[in-house]
Design a protein around this motif. Sequence first.
Motif, PDB file in Angstrom:
ATOM      1  N   CYS A  73    -128.979 -49.419-122.339  1.00 14.44           N
ATOM      2  CA  CYS A  73    -129.276 -50.689-121.672  1.00 14.44           C
ATOM      3  C   CYS A  73    -128.268 -50.953-120.554  1.00 14.44           C
ATOM      4  CB  CYS A  73    -129.263 -51.838-122.676  1.00 14.44           C
ATOM      5  SG  CYS A  73    -130.635 -51.815-123.847  1.00 14.44           S
ATOM      6  N   GLU A  74    -127.013 -50.694-120.831  1.00 14.48           N
ATOM      7  CA  GLU A  74    -125.976 -50.906-119.822  1.00 14.48           C
ATOM      8  C   GLU A  74    -126.179 -49.984-118.624  1.00 14.48           C
ATOM      9  OE1 GLU A  74    -121.109 -50.851-119.428  1.00 14.48           O
ATOM     10  OE2 GLU A  74    -122.015 -51.002-121.407  1.00 14.48           O
ATOM     11  N   ARG A  75    -126.503 -48.735-118.871  1.00 15.37           N
ATOM     12  CA  ARG A  75    -126.745 -47.794-117.769  1.00 15.37           C
ATOM     13  C   ARG A  75    -127.956 -48.212-116.932  1.00 15.37           C
ATOM     14  NH1 ARG A  75    -125.201 -43.877-121.661  1.00 15.37           N
ATOM     15  NH2 ARG A  75    -127.366 -43.385-122.126  1.00 15.37           N
ATOM     16  N   LEU A  76    -129.005 -48.716-117.588  1.00 18.37           N
ATOM     17  CA  LEU A  76    -130.198 -49.145-116.870  1.00 18.37           C
ATOM     18  C   LEU A  76    -129.861 -50.275-115.898  1.00 18.37           C
ATOM     19  CD1 LEU A  76    -133.744 -49.591-118.173  1.00 18.37           C
ATOM     20  CD2 LEU A  76    -132.691 -51.465-116.948  1.00 18.37           C
ATOM     21  N   VAL A  77    -129.129 -51.275-116.374  1.00 17.87           N
ATOM     22  CA  VAL A  77    -128.776 -52.406-115.513  1.00 17.87           C
ATOM     23  C   VAL A  77    -127.832 -51.953-114.399  1.00 17.87           C
ATOM     24  CG1 VAL A  77    -127.649 -54.658-115.431  1.00 17.87           C
ATOM     25  CG2 VAL A  77    -129.184 -54.110-117.322  1.00 17.87           C
ATOM     26  N   ALA A  78    -126.860 -51.123-114.713  1.00 19.69           N
ATOM     27  CA  ALA A  78    -125.899 -50.650-113.709  1.00 19.69           C
ATOM     28  C   ALA A  78    -126.573 -49.824-112.616  1.00 19.69           C
ATOM     29  CB  ALA A  78    -124.804 -49.833-114.383  1.00 19.69           C
ATOM     30  N   ALA A  79    -127.676 -49.170-112.943  1.00 17.21           N
ATOM     31  CA  ALA A  79    -128.366 -48.305-111.982  1.00 17.21           C
ATOM     32  C   ALA A  79    -129.308 -49.064-111.052  1.00 17.21           C
ATOM     33  CB  ALA A  79    -129.147 -47.225-112.728  1.00 17.21           C
ATOM     34  N   VAL A  83    -128.939 -55.192-107.712  1.00 18.16           N
ATOM     35  CA  VAL A  83    -127.894 -56.029-108.308  1.00 18.16           C
ATOM     36  C   VAL A  83    -126.582 -55.251-108.376  1.00 18.16           C
ATOM     37  CG1 VAL A  83    -129.521 -57.358-109.711  1.00 18.16           C
ATOM     38  CG2 VAL A  83    -128.395 -55.375-110.706  1.00 18.16           C
ATOM     39  N   GLU A  84    -125.495 -56.007-108.382  1.00 14.95           N
ATOM     40  CA  GLU A  84    -124.171 -55.421-108.610  1.00 14.95           C
ATOM     41  C   GLU A  84    -123.691 -55.924-109.962  1.00 14.95           C
ATOM     42  OE1 GLU A  84    -119.656 -55.638-106.803  1.00 14.95           O
ATOM     43  OE2 GLU A  84    -121.335 -56.203-105.528  1.00 14.95           O
ATOM     44  N   LEU A  85    -123.377 -55.001-110.841  1.00 13.00           N
ATOM     45  CA  LEU A  85    -122.902 -55.340-112.182  1.00 13.00           C
ATOM     46  C   LEU A  85    -121.413 -55.672-112.093  1.00 13.00           C
ATOM     47  CD1 LEU A  85    -123.502 -55.568-115.198  1.00 13.00           C
ATOM     48  CD2 LEU A  85    -123.115 -53.108-115.376  1.00 13.00           C
TER      49      LEU A  85
END
Length: 97
Positions: A73-79, A83-85
Amino acid sequence: MFVGTLSFDLLLGDVRSLKEKRSVVRPIVAELQRKYAVAVVEVGGQNLHRRAEIGLAAVSGDPGHLTDVLDRCERLVAARPEVELLSVRRRLHGDDD
């Protein structure tokens, strides 16, 4: 039983209205729910155009599996390029908590 949570602090790209913000945040929330069967909701920054906080929770009987799901989930959002995480807060709770 193990419960894992993630809290994402996001900086959105060129967003000038709350309507544009929803058009960025909703697809991220929907993809996380669809791909990983986790509970996801925007939990903060609802009145800010360029910031969003998304909360995620998952439950599993195996802490290794739970960690794997949270990592994905974290990798999906970061990719996501729109957006900038800025930060991620992770918590794992077990039966002993």
